[in-house]
Design an enzyme around this catalytic site. Structure first.
Site, PDB file in Angstrom:
ATOM      1  N   ASP A  37     -88.949  46.252  27.136  1.00  0.00           N
ATOM      2  CA  ASP A  37     -87.693  46.503  26.983  1.00  0.00           C
ATOM      3  C   ASP A  37     -87.775  47.472  25.712  1.00  0.00           C
ATOM      4  O   ASP A  37     -88.526  47.620  25.180  1.00  0.00           O
ATOM      5  CB  ASP A  37     -87.015  44.865  26.618  1.00  0.00           C
ATOM      6  CG  ASP A  37     -86.827  44.195  27.676  1.00  0.00           C
ATOM      7  OD1 ASP A  37     -87.133  44.553  29.026  1.00  0.00           O
ATOM      8  OD2 ASP A  37     -86.315  43.061  27.252  1.00  0.00           O
ATOM      9  N   ASP A  38     -86.320  47.830  25.695  1.00  0.00           N
ATOM     10  CA  ASP A  38     -85.974  48.612  24.507  1.00  0.00           C
ATOM     11  C   ASP A  38     -86.423  50.100  24.387  1.00  0.00           C
ATOM     12  O   ASP A  38     -86.601  50.671  23.304  1.00  0.00           O
ATOM     13  CB  ASP A  38     -86.171  47.971  23.158  1.00  0.00           C
ATOM     14  CG  ASP A  38     -85.601  46.548  22.967  1.00  0.00           C
ATOM     15  OD1 ASP A  38     -84.515  46.345  23.746  1.00  0.00           O
ATOM     16  OD2 ASP A  38     -85.791  45.713  22.366  1.00  0.00           O
ATOM     17  N   HIS A  81     -79.821  43.725  27.516  1.00  0.00           N
ATOM     18  CA  HIS A  81     -80.210  43.829  26.174  1.00  0.00           C
ATOM     19  C   HIS A  81     -79.831  42.494  25.492  1.00  0.00           C
ATOM     20  O   HIS A  81     -78.393  42.083  25.765  1.00  0.00           O
ATOM     21  CB  HIS A  81     -79.973  45.061  25.321  1.00  0.00           C
ATOM     22  CG  HIS A  81     -80.228  45.047  24.028  1.00  0.00           C
ATOM     23  ND1 HIS A  81     -81.585  44.798  23.726  1.00  0.00           N
ATOM     24  CD2 HIS A  81     -79.545  45.374  22.905  1.00  0.00           C
ATOM     25  CE1 HIS A  81     -81.606  45.247  22.316  1.00  0.00           C
ATOM     26  NE2 HIS A  81     -80.335  45.219  21.834  1.00  0.00           N
TER      27      HIS A  81
END
EC number: 3.5.1.-
Length: 310
Positions: free
Chosen positions: A13-14, A134
């Site tokens: 992620d991210d 998120h």
């Protein structure tokens, strides 16, 4: 431990949060453990991350963001229920509190999600392989409905269902982290209806709530998979997703989504995950237990298998 036949997606992620984060994510992808990434299109490094994804042919999805930084849609220019007076999203807990109080306008959520989907297409020249959320905003009550509608409208089939079996019994998690994980799991189960009605797909099992940051180890990843796959009939082919957050720590002021990097981004915990994911131990254990690593777009376009326990 003997697993049924399992194909595992390992999603970082991210992506796009900062160049140092992205450097670590690409390193984990090239090492062969990370198989998919989720891009923050409002991240300060989104454009360079998109170039990295193209250069290395990284399967890339959208990390839909309603809680950190600045929006990319109409809310940038108008008063919005999604934003603070300073023009930033309300934060992980602030967004949840506003939503619970009825202060979030869901049509504005839909606008922002569609703007992020459009921005993804601008950056990558194609639709995302998948869309997740998120800080798991995509499974929140009400949000999950407009999220599913937006994905269906944009032709995206795959999402994440962050329902990790047994996360409430993970004694190594601090009480606040365990409580948050249990809330995410509950919200995820409630989102199954809206997701299914709009034709979305997800893996049969999910792990990652119990193995985030300092809590990640090869042993715990294998244990979480074992819990997730309990009671699966012999010979049943399964799909699973491991959520991960590898990377090199952010160095302020670089990074973030418009208001600088957060504490987790700057901590050693991201580097710890990178070390676990790139060390040979985890890959060897997965291979020994018959777990095949794959990307999300390698999976069959079908709903999770009937009879698979959630």
């Amino acid at each position: 431990m003997a697993f049924p036949r399992v194909r595992l997606v390992v999603t970082a992620d991210d992506f796009g949060y900062c160049p140092r984060r992205d450097e670590g994510i690409v390193e984990a992808f090239l090492a062969g453990t990370v198989t998919s990434v989720s891009l923050l299109v409002n991240g300060t490094a989104a454009e360079s991350a998109a170039e990295l994804a193209r250069r290395h042919s990284i399967p890339t999805g959208l990390h839909a963001n309603l809680s950190e930084g600045r929006p990319v849609g109409p809310a940038r220019h108008n008063a919005s229920s999604l934003l603070s007076p300073e023009g930033f999203f309300l934060g992980k807990m602030g967004f949840r509190e506003a939503l619970a109080a009825g202060d979030v306008a869901l049509p504005q959520v839909r606008e922002e999600l569609e703007a992020q989907l459009s921005r993804f297409r601008e950056l990558l020249g194609r639709s995302p392989t998948h869309v997740d959320g998120h800080q798991h905003v995509h499974v929140l009550p009400g949000v999950c409905q407009v999220f599913a509608e937006a994905l269906q409208a944009y032709g995206v089939r795959f999402t994440r269902l962050p329902a990790e079996r047994g996360v409430g019994s993970c004694a190594w998690l601090e009480a606040p982290a365990r409580a948050f994980a249990c809330t995410v799991e509950r919200d995820a189960r409630a989102a199954i209806g809206p997701f299914s009605r709009h034709g979305l797909r997800w893996t049969d099992a999910f792990v990652g709530l119990s193995t985030c940051g300092r809590h990640m180890s090869a042993h715990r990843v294998l244990g979480s998979l074992a819990r997730a796959l309990e009671d699966i009939p012999a010979g049943h082919a399964l799909t699973a997703e491991l959520m991960a957050h590898p990377g090199y720590p952010s160095v302020p002021p670089a990074g973030g989504c418009g208001e600088g990097p957060d504490a987790f981004s700057c901590s050693w915990e991201r580097l710890h995950e990178l070390h676990v994911l790139t060390a040979p131990t985890l890959r060897a254990w997965l291979a020994q237990n018959g777990v095949q690593l794959c990307a999300i777009d390698d999976l069959d376009s079908k709903r999770p298998g009937e009879g698979v326990p959630l």
